[in-house]
Design a protein around this motif. Sequence first.
Motif, PDB file in Angstrom:
ATOM      1  N   ARG A 109       0.831  -1.213   0.000  1.00 32.26           N
ATOM      2  CA  ARG A 109       0.000   0.000   0.000  1.00 32.26           C
ATOM      3  C   ARG A 109       0.859   1.255   0.000  1.00 32.26           C
ATOM      4  O   ARG A 109       0.559   2.233  -0.690  1.00 32.26           O
ATOM      5  N   VAL A 110       1.936   1.243   0.769  1.00 34.41           N
ATOM      6  CA  VAL A 110       2.858   2.391   0.808  1.00 34.41           C
ATOM      7  C   VAL A 110       3.472   2.600  -0.575  1.00 34.41           C
ATOM      8  O   VAL A 110       3.497   3.727  -1.092  1.00 34.41           O
ATOM      9  N   LYS A 160       2.353   1.626  -3.509  1.00 29.65           N
ATOM     10  CA  LYS A 160       1.337   2.048  -4.478  1.00 29.65           C
ATOM     11  C   LYS A 160       0.962   3.514  -4.277  1.00 29.65           C
ATOM     12  O   LYS A 160       0.689   4.229  -5.242  1.00 29.65           O
ATOM     13  N   TYR A 161       0.959   3.969  -3.029  1.00 32.39           N
ATOM     14  CA  TYR A 161       0.633   5.369  -2.730  1.00 32.39           C
ATOM     15  C   TYR A 161       1.684   6.312  -3.326  1.00 32.39           C
ATOM     16  O   TYR A 161       1.346   7.306  -3.965  1.00 32.39           O
ATOM     17  N   TYR A 162       2.957   6.002  -3.086  1.00 29.89           N
ATOM     18  CA  TYR A 162       4.026   6.893  -3.535  1.00 29.89           C
ATOM     19  C   TYR A 162       4.409   6.713  -5.000  1.00 29.89           C
ATOM     20  O   TYR A 162       4.883   7.648  -5.632  1.00 29.89           O
ATOM     21  N   TRP A 163       4.232   5.504  -5.539  1.00 30.25           N
ATOM     22  CA  TRP A 163       4.585   5.229  -6.930  1.00 30.25           C
ATOM     23  C   TRP A 163       3.430   4.532  -7.629  1.00 30.25           C
ATOM     24  O   TRP A 163       3.512   3.355  -8.001  1.00 30.25           O
ATOM     25  N   PRO A 164       2.324   5.259  -7.835  1.00 33.01           N
ATOM     26  CA  PRO A 164       1.127   4.636  -8.424  1.00 33.01           C
ATOM     27  C   PRO A 164       1.323   4.158  -9.859  1.00 33.01           C
ATOM     28  O   PRO A 164       0.580   3.295 -10.328  1.00 33.01           O
ATOM     29  N   THR A 168       3.085  -3.384  -9.585  1.00 36.97           N
ATOM     30  CA  THR A 168       3.254  -4.066  -8.310  1.00 36.97           C
ATOM     31  C   THR A 168       3.246  -5.572  -8.524  1.00 36.97           C
ATOM     32  O   THR A 168       2.333  -6.114  -9.133  1.00 36.97           O
TER      33      THR A 168
END
Length: 120
Positions: free
Chosen positions: A36-37, A39-43, A47
């Motif tokens: 989740r971290v 994906k938040y910073y590097w959408p 993944t």
Amino acid sequence: MKHGSLFSGGGGFDLAAEMVGWTNIFHCEKDQFCQRVLKYYWPNAATHTDIKEFNGETYAGQIDVLTGGFPCQPFSTAGKRRGTKDDRYLWPEMLRVIGKIKPRWVIGENVYGIVNWRHC
């Protein structure tokens, strides 16, 4: 420069890559909170969740720098140092992915104990 990270954790290598102007193409991390971290910073980065299922061939010849901090517990002087007999021994998985992707550079991070471990 294009960057991919294995055993990404909370994104230390990904952050460093971004700070020097590299593009984070993908990360591979099993922990759901860390996913989740990331994906938040590097959408825009892909993944991947399990190194054992990650083929890597999709990125063959496309990654300049591949980073990874494979689990240190098998070699850490703070632990039992079971090495290759430890279930967390995942260096062969990282090596497999390196062979599939064939990046220009590989940066691996681990503990001091790996340099003096003696196959015990």
